[in-house]
Write an enzyme that holds these catalytic residues in place. Structure first.
Site, mmCIF file in Angstrom:
data_model
loop_
_atom_site.group_PDB
_atom_site.id
_atom_site.type_symbol
_atom_site.label_atom_id
_atom_site.label_comp_id
_atom_site.label_asym_id
_atom_site.label_seq_id
_atom_site.Cartn_x
_atom_site.Cartn_y
_atom_site.Cartn_z
ATOM 1 N N ASN A 9 0.862 -1.179 0.000
ATOM 2 C CA ASN A 9 0.000 0.000 0.000
ATOM 3 C C ASN A 9 0.900 1.230 0.000
ATOM 4 O O ASN A 9 1.464 1.589 1.022
ATOM 5 C CB ASN A 9 -0.885 -0.044 1.259
ATOM 6 C CG ASN A 9 -1.690 1.220 1.467
ATOM 7 O OD1 ASN A 9 -1.797 2.053 0.562
ATOM 8 N ND2 ASN A 9 -2.270 1.365 2.652
ATOM 9 N N TRP A 10 1.008 1.840 -1.172
ATOM 10 C CA TRP A 10 1.939 2.979 -1.301
ATOM 11 C C TRP A 10 1.394 4.254 -0.647
ATOM 12 O O TRP A 10 2.101 5.240 -0.543
ATOM 13 C CB TRP A 10 2.210 3.276 -2.769
ATOM 14 C CG TRP A 10 3.009 2.224 -3.484
ATOM 15 C CD1 TRP A 10 3.459 1.030 -2.986
ATOM 16 C CD2 TRP A 10 3.449 2.284 -4.843
ATOM 17 N NE1 TRP A 10 4.152 0.349 -3.952
ATOM 18 C CE2 TRP A 10 4.162 1.097 -5.104
ATOM 19 C CE3 TRP A 10 3.314 3.229 -5.876
ATOM 20 C CZ2 TRP A 10 4.735 0.831 -6.345
ATOM 21 C CZ3 TRP A 10 3.882 2.961 -7.111
ATOM 22 C CH2 TRP A 10 4.590 1.781 -7.330
ATOM 23 N N LYS A 11 0.124 4.259 -0.321
ATOM 24 C CA LYS A 11 -0.526 5.457 0.237
ATOM 25 C C LYS A 11 -0.269 6.663 -0.684
ATOM 26 O O LYS A 11 -0.190 6.475 -1.894
ATOM 27 C CB LYS A 11 -0.039 5.688 1.668
ATOM 28 C CG LYS A 11 -0.188 4.427 2.520
ATOM 29 C CD LYS A 11 0.036 4.639 3.977
ATOM 30 C CE LYS A 11 -0.131 3.313 4.702
ATOM 31 N NZ LYS A 11 0.009 3.397 6.130
ATOM 32 N N HIS A 94 -9.391 1.333 5.003
ATOM 33 C CA HIS A 94 -8.115 1.503 5.707
ATOM 34 C C HIS A 94 -8.320 2.461 6.880
ATOM 35 O O HIS A 94 -9.110 3.398 6.781
ATOM 36 C CB HIS A 94 -7.064 2.053 4.740
ATOM 37 C CG HIS A 94 -5.692 2.026 5.324
ATOM 38 N ND1 HIS A 94 -5.261 2.991 6.196
ATOM 39 C CD2 HIS A 94 -4.681 1.129 5.214
ATOM 40 C CE1 HIS A 94 -4.029 2.685 6.588
ATOM 41 N NE2 HIS A 94 -3.653 1.570 5.995
ATOM 42 N N GLU A 96 -6.701 4.858 7.908
ATOM 43 C CA GLU A 96 -6.497 6.282 7.580
ATOM 44 C C GLU A 96 -7.743 6.854 6.908
ATOM 45 O O GLU A 96 -8.085 8.022 7.104
ATOM 46 C CB GLU A 96 -5.249 6.427 6.692
ATOM 47 C CG GLU A 96 -3.976 6.213 7.505
ATOM 48 C CD GLU A 96 -2.815 5.594 6.744
ATOM 49 O OE1 GLU A 96 -2.811 5.616 5.505
ATOM 50 O OE2 GLU A 96 -1.892 5.074 7.426
ATOM 51 N N GLU A 167 -5.304 -4.753 10.836
ATOM 52 C CA GLU A 167 -4.267 -3.739 11.005
ATOM 53 C C GLU A 167 -4.503 -2.975 12.308
ATOM 54 O O GLU A 167 -5.273 -1.995 12.326
ATOM 55 C CB GLU A 167 -4.313 -2.760 9.836
ATOM 56 C CG GLU A 167 -4.036 -3.396 8.507
ATOM 57 C CD GLU A 167 -3.405 -2.408 7.544
ATOM 58 O OE1 GLU A 167 -2.296 -2.677 7.085
ATOM 59 O OE2 GLU A 167 -4.000 -1.349 7.292
ATOM 60 N N GLY A 173 2.644 2.382 10.722
ATOM 61 C CA GLY A 173 3.584 3.482 10.515
ATOM 62 C C GLY A 173 4.311 3.908 11.782
ATOM 63 O O GLY A 173 4.975 4.945 11.799
ATOM 64 N N SER A 213 3.610 -2.074 10.315
ATOM 65 C CA SER A 213 5.068 -2.135 10.484
ATOM 66 C C SER A 213 5.666 -3.495 10.123
ATOM 67 O O SER A 213 6.609 -3.950 10.772
ATOM 68 C CB SER A 213 5.459 -1.723 11.906
ATOM 69 O OG SER A 213 5.036 -0.390 12.162
ATOM 70 N N GLY A 234 2.853 -1.091 4.306
ATOM 71 C CA GLY A 234 2.865 0.329 3.975
ATOM 72 C C GLY A 234 4.278 0.791 3.683
ATOM 73 O O GLY A 234 4.819 0.584 2.589
ATOM 74 N N GLY A 235 4.920 1.397 4.672
ATOM 75 C CA GLY A 235 6.245 2.000 4.503
ATOM 76 C C GLY A 235 7.251 1.115 3.786
ATOM 77 O O GLY A 235 7.930 1.565 2.845
HETATM 78 P P1 PGA Z 1 2.940 0.360 7.659
HETATM 79 O O1 PGA Z 1 1.467 0.557 7.076
HETATM 80 O O2 PGA Z 1 3.466 -0.929 7.079
HETATM 81 O O3 PGA Z 1 3.714 1.551 7.209
HETATM 82 O O4 PGA Z 1 2.823 0.276 9.142
HETATM 83 C C1 PGA Z 1 0.596 -0.519 6.924
HETATM 84 C C2 PGA Z 1 -0.699 -0.052 6.338
HETATM 85 O O5 PGA Z 1 -1.155 1.050 6.659
HETATM 86 O O6 PGA Z 1 -1.317 -0.761 5.529
#
Ligand code: PGA
Length: 249
Positions: A9-11, A94, A96, A167, A173, A213, A234-235
């Site tokens: 997930n590149w956001k 998600h 966010e 999640e 993050g 993470s 994500g990251g």
């Molecule tokens: P993260 O994000 O790996 O940066 O913690 C995961 C996500 O939001 O899907």
């Protein structure tokens, strides 16, 4: 045997050129058929990334969608638009989006059902906050999210198409990963909720990812847990770390 699914997930990262450079650089090292690999770039880069992964097993995913078919919804993207861009998976709900854009379980459910109508597989995200976990409410919160987000989805769709991503918000993050035992405990619980909603046979097919993470140093331990069928990353999906995660032992 459930096939693992690892999605990046590149956001809101990578412009079109950066997306092109990154996919060109990484695509050979994430091109496998042992696990399903999904890349979820920003809408603007979907088409280009689709071209770049055409000759691979990598699948294209979107980060969001709107549940109406078309019309005056400025800024939104329909399922048909995703189909036309070759999108096979779409993240919905998600944390966010739930937090910053006030998406509710009802929105998530409408989006998931609309995606399924057009054969795009939803990756439905659920997870508790730290306060909820500390107050021993994590299981109740996640059960409510699962029940309401998956409401009225058919048995066949749940069994073959829906992916659930657990999640925990406190792990996203933050660099703080849930322990593999915590992640396994909740993924197992989610499978039990699905079994109560449908039946055990169906629950056994549903793929449940962990996200929060995930990095090369913890991927193997997490991904080898019996009820964890993949990762939503994500990251670490923005760097070569993603290849190391996809190629976990
Ligand atoms: P993260 O994000 O790996 O940066 O913690 C995961 C996500 O939001 O899907």
């Amino acid at each position: 045997m459930r096939k693992k699914i690892i999605a990046g997930n590149w956001k809101m990262n990578y412009t079109l050129t950066k997306a092109e450079d990154f996919v060109s650089e990484i695509k050979n090292s994430i091109n496998t058929d042992e696990v399903d690999v999904v890349l979820c770039p920003n809408f603007v880069s979907l088409d280009r990334v689709s071209d770049l992964i055409e000759d691979t097993n990598i699948k294209l995913g979107a980060q969001n969608v709107y549940f109406e078919d078309k019309g005056a919804y400025t800024g939104e993207t329909s399922v048909d638009m995703l189909v036309a861009a070759n999108v096979k998976y779409c993240i919905v709900g998600h944390s966010e989006r739930r937090e910053y854009f006030k998406e509710t379980n009802e929105d998530v459910n409408l989006k998931a059902r609309k995606l399924l109508e057009k054969d795009i597989r939803p990756i439905v995200c659920v997870g508790e906050t730290l306060e909820q976990r500390d107050a021993m409410k994590a299981f109740d919160v996640v059960e409510e999210q699962v029940r309401n987000s998956l409401k009225d989805i058919s048995k066949d769709d749940i069994k073959d198409k829906v992916v659930i991503a657990y999640e925990p918000i406190w792990a996203i993050g933050t660099g703080v990963t849930a322990t593999s035992e915590q992640a396994e405990e909740m993924c197992k619980f989610i499978r039990e909720v699905v079994a109560k909603m449908y039946n055990e046979y169906i629950a056994d097919f549903v793929r449940i990812q962990y996200g929060g993470s995930v990095k090369p140093s913890n991927a193997s331990e997490i991904l080898n847990m019996p009820n964890i069928d993949g990762a939503l990353v994500g990251g670490a999906s923005l760097t070569n770390d993603f290849a190391a995660i996809v190629n976990f032992d």
